[in-house]
Design an enzyme around this catalytic site. Structure first.
Site, PDB file in Angstrom:
ATOM      1  N   TYR A 109       0.858  -1.198   0.000  1.00 52.62           N
ATOM      2  CA  TYR A 109       0.000   0.000   0.000  1.00 52.62           C
ATOM      3  C   TYR A 109       0.883   1.234   0.000  1.00 52.62           C
ATOM      4  O   TYR A 109       1.813   1.349   0.800  1.00 52.62           O
ATOM      5  CB  TYR A 109      -0.896   0.004   1.244  1.00 52.62           C
ATOM      6  N   GLU A 197      -3.415   7.549  -4.285  1.00 50.21           N
ATOM      7  CA  GLU A 197      -3.262   6.243  -3.634  1.00 50.21           C
ATOM      8  C   GLU A 197      -3.031   5.138  -4.661  1.00 50.21           C
ATOM      9  O   GLU A 197      -3.692   5.112  -5.693  1.00 50.21           O
ATOM     10  CB  GLU A 197      -4.532   5.947  -2.833  1.00 50.21           C
TER      11      GLU A 197
END
Ligand code: GDP
Ligand code: MN
Length: 385
Positions: A109, A197
Site C-alpha cells: 500500500y 493512492e
C-alpha cells in the site's frame, strides 16, 4: 474531485509510473470489440466506479481468454455495484477497464495525503497492501508507515530509500521503487491532489513493480490550474446538483425531507444542525449566496422542489447587506411563481426585519413565520411529518 481508476492511471502514465498494458476502456453502448485484447493473457476486467472495495464486490474479474474478457466486460457494463465504500448505495458501472493481468507475489500500500495538522504532504505506506488498509490501520496501526514530505523539494532520496527499506522492497527493485515513490509525490503536488493512492502496488511473480490500482482526489479550489479536469464531466454530482451548479447556486443533496434555503455557507450548516436537533433531517444544503433577490430565490425554490423527497421548505435568511423587506418581497414573489406544493416556513433576521415580517404576513401566502431558528426548525419538522 475524484477520478476514476483509468483516469488516474492516465496521469500516472504521464509521470512514468509503471503499469500493466491497457487493452481499453469501454462505456455503456460501446461494443466489446473495441477492446484490443492481444497476447497470451490473462486479463483483468475492472468496473470503473468512484469507490474502492470493488475486488470483494465482484467489480474486478480475471479472464483467461480474450472471449472471456469480452464477455465479462459486457456483463459488467450497466451492473450495479455495492462495495463497503458506497454506504449501502448501488453505483451503476458506466465504464469498464480491461488490462493485461499478472501474477502477484506481493501487494503493497502506498499513498500520499495532505496532513492538515503538519501542513504538508505525508506518505502513508504499508508492506501489507491489498484490499483493506482501513482494517489494518485499526488492528495493526504499527504496520502503517507515515512520512512527512516537503512539498517544495518533493520526496528526498534518503526518504525514498528509507521507505524502500521499511517496506522490505527487494534490493534489485530499489531504484524502480524510489523513482516511483518520488514520482507519486510529484503527481500529488502538481495535480493539487488531496489524495493519491496506489493500492495495491504490486511485485509480480517475475519480479517487477506495477501500480495496478489508482485513486486520485483533487482539490476543486485548484481546478482553474487544470483545464482538462475542469472540462471533465462530474461523475459524482446528481442531476439536481449539476443544474444548481450551472445557475450558480451551491447545492448538495442530502437524505432528509426538509428543503433548506439559506444565505451563507456557515448559516446553512447551522440550519442543518438545528433541523437535526429538532428531530428532522435536511433534504439538502443550499446556499443562495449573498444577494438573495427574486431571481435567485425563485431558482433556489425550483431546485429544492425538484427533489421528490421534500415535504417542507425552510427558508432561513439573514438580512445583512440585503434588507429583510427586500428578501421578504422576493420570497413572496418567488413562492407565487413556483406554486409551492409543500408547507413553507420562513425565518428572517437582520436589517428591517419588522418590515419584512409584515410583508410576509400580508402576502396571503400560506406560510408560517418563525422568530428564531430553533422555532423555525421545530415548525419545519412538524410540517414535514
Ligand atoms: P479495489 O478492490 O476497488 O481496490 O480494486 P483493485 O484494483 O485494487 O483490485 C482488487 C484486487 O484484485 C487486487 O488487490 C488484486 O488482488 C486483484 N487484481 C487486480 N488486478 C490484478 C491482476 O492484474 N492480476 C491479479 N492476479 N490480480 C489482480
Ligand atoms: Mn485497490
Amino acid at each position: 474531485m475524484k477520478l476514476l481508476e483509468y483516469e488516474g492511471k492516465e496521469i500516472f502514465g504521464r509521470y512514468g509510473i509503471p503499469m500493466l498494458p491497457r487493452c481499453g476502456v469501454i462505456k455503456i453502448g460501446d461494443s466489446t470489440d473495441a477492446l484490443k485484447i492481444e497476447g497470451p493473457g490473462p486479463w483483468v476486467v475492472k468496473a470503473q466506479v468512484l469507490a474502492g472495495g470493488r475486488g470483494k464486490a465482484g467489480g474486478v474479474k480475471l479472464a483467461r481468454t480474450p472471449a472471456e474478457a469480452r464477455e465479462l466486460a459486457g456483463q459488467m457494463l450497466g451492473m450495479k455495484l455495492v462495495t463497503h465504500q458506497t454506504q449501502g448505495k448501488a453505483l451503476t458501472v458506466e465504464e469498464v477497464l480491461v488490462e493485461e493481468a499478472c501474477e502477484i507475489a506481493r501487494e503493497i500500500y502506498l499513498s500520499v495525503v495532505m496532513d492538515r495538522k503538519e501542513a504538508c504532504p505525508s506518505i502513508i505506506a504499508s508492506a501489507e497492501g491489498g484490499m483493506s488498509i482501513e482494517e489494518l490501520a485499526h488492528t495493526h496501526p504499527e504496520r502503517i508507515i507515515r512520512m512527512a514530505v516537503d512539498a517544495e523539494s518533493g520526496l528526498l532520496d534518503f526518504q525514498a530509500r528509507q521507505l524502500a527499506f521499511d517496506l522490505k522492497i527487494p534490493q534489485k527493485l530499489f531504484h524502480d521503487f524510489t523513482t516511483l515513490a518520488r514520482q507519486l509525490v510529484k503527481v500529488f503536488v502538481e495535480m493539487d491532489a488531496s489524495l493519491v493512492e496506489v493500492n495495491p502496488l504490486i511485485i509480480s511473480k517475475n519480479g517487477r513493480l506495477f501500480a495496478i490500482d489508482s485513486k486520485i482526489v483533487t482539490d476543486d479550489n485548484a481546478l482553474f490550474r487544470h483545464k482538462d479536469l475542469a472540462a471533465r464531466p462530474d461523475h459524482e454530482a446528481t442531476e439536481i446538483e449539476k443544474e444548481a451548479k450551472a445557475i450558480g447556486i451551491n447545492y448538495i443533496g442530502l437524505d432528509g425531507d426538509i428543503g433548506c434555503m439559506v444565505n451563507g455557507a456557515g448559516l446553512a450548516m447551522a440550519t442543518l444542525d438545528t433541523v437535526k436537533m429538532a428531530g428532522g433531517n435536511a433534504a439538502n444544503f443550499l446556499d443562495v449566496g449573498g444577494g438573495a433577490n427574486v431571481d435567485q430565490v425563485t431558482r433556489a425554490f425550483q431546485i429544492i422542489l425538484k427533489d421528490p423527497k421534500v415535504k417542507a421548505v425552510l427558508v432561513n435568511i439573514f438580512g445583512g447587506i440585503m434588507k429583510c423587506d427586500n428578501i421578504a418581497a422576493g420570497v413572496v414573489e418567488a413562492s407565487k411563481k413556483v406554486k409551492l406544493r409543500v408547507p413553507l416556513i420562513v425565518r428572517l433576521e437582520g436589517t428591517r426585519v419588522e418590515e419584512g415580517r409584515e410583508i410576509l404576513a400580508k402576502s396571503g401566502l400560506k406560510l408560517q413565520q418563525a422568530g428564531s431558528l430553533w422555532e423555525a426548525a421545530q415548525k419545519a419538522v412538524a410540517a414535514a411529518k
